[in-house]
Write an enzyme that holds these catalytic residues in place. Structure first.
Site, PDB file in Angstrom:
ATOM      1  N   ASN A  73      -6.794   6.000   7.246  1.00  0.00           N
ATOM      2  CA  ASN A  73      -6.500   4.579   7.453  1.00  0.00           C
ATOM      3  C   ASN A  73      -7.196   3.768   6.378  1.00  0.00           C
ATOM      4  OD1 ASN A  73      -5.506   2.239   8.947  1.00  0.00           O
ATOM      5  ND2 ASN A  73      -7.647   1.878   9.479  1.00  0.00           N
ATOM      6  N   HIS A  98      -8.827  -0.049   5.528  1.00  0.00           N
ATOM      7  CA  HIS A  98      -9.339  -1.250   6.204  1.00  0.00           C
ATOM      8  C   HIS A  98      -9.871  -2.216   5.144  1.00  0.00           C
ATOM      9  CE1 HIS A  98     -11.116  -3.579   9.446  1.00  0.00           C
ATOM     10  NE2 HIS A  98     -12.182  -3.708   8.680  1.00  0.00           N
ATOM     11  N   GLU A 123      -7.253  -2.178  -2.677  1.00  0.00           N
ATOM     12  CA  GLU A 123      -6.602  -1.200  -1.793  1.00  0.00           C
ATOM     13  C   GLU A 123      -5.612  -0.337  -2.563  1.00  0.00           C
ATOM     14  OE1 GLU A 123      -6.748  -3.706   2.424  1.00  0.00           O
ATOM     15  OE2 GLU A 123      -4.843  -3.444   1.425  1.00  0.00           O
ATOM     16  N   ASN A 136       0.838  -1.203   0.000  1.00  0.00           N
ATOM     17  CA  ASN A 136       0.000   0.000   0.000  1.00  0.00           C
ATOM     18  C   ASN A 136       0.872   1.252   0.000  1.00  0.00           C
ATOM     19  OD1 ASN A 136      -2.840  -0.435  -0.169  1.00  0.00           O
ATOM     20  ND2 ASN A 136      -2.758  -1.474   1.814  1.00  0.00           N
TER      21      ASN A 136
HETATM   22  N1  3YE Z   1      -6.510   4.058  16.065  1.00  0.00           N
HETATM   23  C1  3YE Z   1      -7.695   4.669  16.344  1.00  0.00           C
HETATM   24  N2  3YE Z   1      -8.730   4.690  15.428  1.00  0.00           N
HETATM   25  C2  3YE Z   1      -8.637   4.080  14.193  1.00  0.00           C
HETATM   26  N3  3YE Z   1      -5.290   2.777  14.366  1.00  0.00           N
HETATM   27  C3  3YE Z   1      -5.602   2.328  13.141  1.00  0.00           C
HETATM   28  C4  3YE Z   1      -6.890   2.713  12.788  1.00  0.00           C
HETATM   29  C5  3YE Z   1      -7.388   3.422  13.884  1.00  0.00           C
HETATM   30  C6  3YE Z   1      -6.364   3.439  14.846  1.00  0.00           C
HETATM   31  O1  3YE Z   1      -9.600   4.116  13.402  1.00  0.00           O
HETATM   32  N4  3YE Z   1      -7.871   5.257  17.549  1.00  0.00           N
HETATM   33  C7  3YE Z   1      -5.636  -4.020  16.412  1.00  0.00           C
HETATM   34  C8  3YE Z   1      -5.243  -2.871  15.559  1.00  0.00           C
HETATM   35  C9  3YE Z   1      -6.329  -2.581  14.556  1.00  0.00           C
HETATM   36  C10 3YE Z   1      -4.761  -4.136  17.657  1.00  0.00           C
HETATM   37  O2  3YE Z   1      -5.221  -4.589  18.660  1.00  0.00           O
HETATM   38  N5  3YE Z   1      -3.473  -3.745  17.609  1.00  0.00           N
HETATM   39  C11 3YE Z   1      -2.560  -3.960  18.712  1.00  0.00           C
HETATM   40  C12 3YE Z   1      -1.161  -4.157  18.172  1.00  0.00           C
HETATM   41  C13 3YE Z   1      -1.025  -5.274  17.198  1.00  0.00           C
HETATM   42  C14 3YE Z   1       0.312  -5.254  16.485  1.00  0.00           C
HETATM   43  O3  3YE Z   1       1.229  -4.500  16.870  1.00  0.00           O
HETATM   44  O4  3YE Z   1       0.448  -5.997  15.495  1.00  0.00           O
HETATM   45  C15 3YE Z   1      -2.516  -2.775  19.654  1.00  0.00           C
HETATM   46  O5  3YE Z   1      -2.309  -3.004  20.838  1.00  0.00           O
HETATM   47  O6  3YE Z   1      -2.646  -1.602  19.211  1.00  0.00           O
HETATM   48  C16 3YE Z   1      -4.671   1.548  12.335  1.00  0.00           C
HETATM   49  C17 3YE Z   1      -5.168   0.106  12.173  1.00  0.00           C
HETATM   50  C18 3YE Z   1      -5.379  -0.522  13.494  1.00  0.00           C
HETATM   51  C19 3YE Z   1      -5.767  -1.955  13.303  1.00  0.00           C
END
Ligand code: 3YE
Length: 206
Positions: free
Chosen positions: A107, A109, A174, A14
């Site tokens: 972002n 998705h 994407e 991407n």
């Molecule tokens: N943060 C907020 N709102 C959004 N970050 C992303 C999009 C987005 C955002 O719309 N506030 C799932 C991540 C989901 C997760 O649990 N991640 C873990 C880490 C996993 C890793 O490091 O591989 C975490 O603890 O953050 C970007 C996309 C987020 C995807």
């Protein structure tokens, strides 16, 4: 993009699509900086090969999300970044960071939001028996995958699809949708309104 170690992981494609878009003479976007939270990833090499500055902000080196986000913020300010595209970035951003960069964070998705939020969206679509899926580029709101939609691209879900084949089809979508969304925001054709909804500049929508 997808979890590391799985066959679905397609590193930095991407980002590459955004780099190619920004190279076009007709583009309103200039990519001034690539930040990765993981050292050694291909995206950093793609940036360097394209002559773009690259930095690592390794989340593992910070004691809290707030400290990690504050460091990202400092680097973005240092480079006078005006907008950020999250491409394969898998960290949830904190409220204060999202608030400060409201309307400036994009972002991507791998589903047609608001369907199939969260991780494993391709598999969620398969499990639900959806006949159509795709991808969504949206402004980042504090609630993950819930911000205003900028661009979407649909793909069919085939009866024979596996998570891998569907993910590959969505990935191709994407690579079209993210550059389109980046242009819409960089050119000012689209912005985030004060009510959290998309605003299209007069007749720009097509
Ligand atoms: N943060 C907020 N709102 C959004 N970050 C992303 C999009 C987005 C955002 O719309 N506030 C799932 C991540 C989901 C997760 O649990 N991640 C873990 C880490 C996993 C890793 O490091 O591989 C975490 O603890 O953050 C970007 C996309 C987020 C995807």
């Amino acid at each position: 993009v997808q979890g590391e170690g799985s066959t679905l992981f397609c590193p930095g494609t991407n980002l590459q699509a955004l780099i190619e878009q920004a190279k076009l003479p007709s583009s309103s976007a200039e990519i001034v900086l690539v930040i990765s939270n993981r050292p050694g990833v291909l995206g950093l090499k793609r940036a360097t090969l394209a002559g773009i500055q690259a930095r690592v902000v390794d989340h593992k080196l910070y004691g809290s999300r707030a400290e990690f986000d504050a460091t990202i913020d400092r680097v973005l300010e240092e480079f006078q970044v005006e907008a950020v595209c999250l491409a394969g970035f898998m960290r949830i951003l904190t409220g204060p960071f999202v608030k400060k960069w409201n309307g400036k964070l994009l972002n991507i998705h791998p589903s047609l939001l608001p369907s199939f939020k969260g991780v494993n969206a391709q598999n969620q679509a398969l499990q639900a028996g959806a006949r159509i899926s795709g991808c969504t580029v949206h402004f980042v709101a504090e609630e993950v995958d819930s911000g205003a939609i900028i661009a979407q691209e649909a793909v069919p879900v085939e009866a024979s699809d596996t998570e891998e084949t569907l993910s590959e089809r969505i990935r191709q979508a994407e690579h079209k949708a993210f550059p389109i969304a980046m242009e819409l925001v960089a050119s000012g054709a689209v912005c985030l309104g004060p009510d959290g909804r998309i605003v299209w500049k007069h007749s720009a929508r097509n």
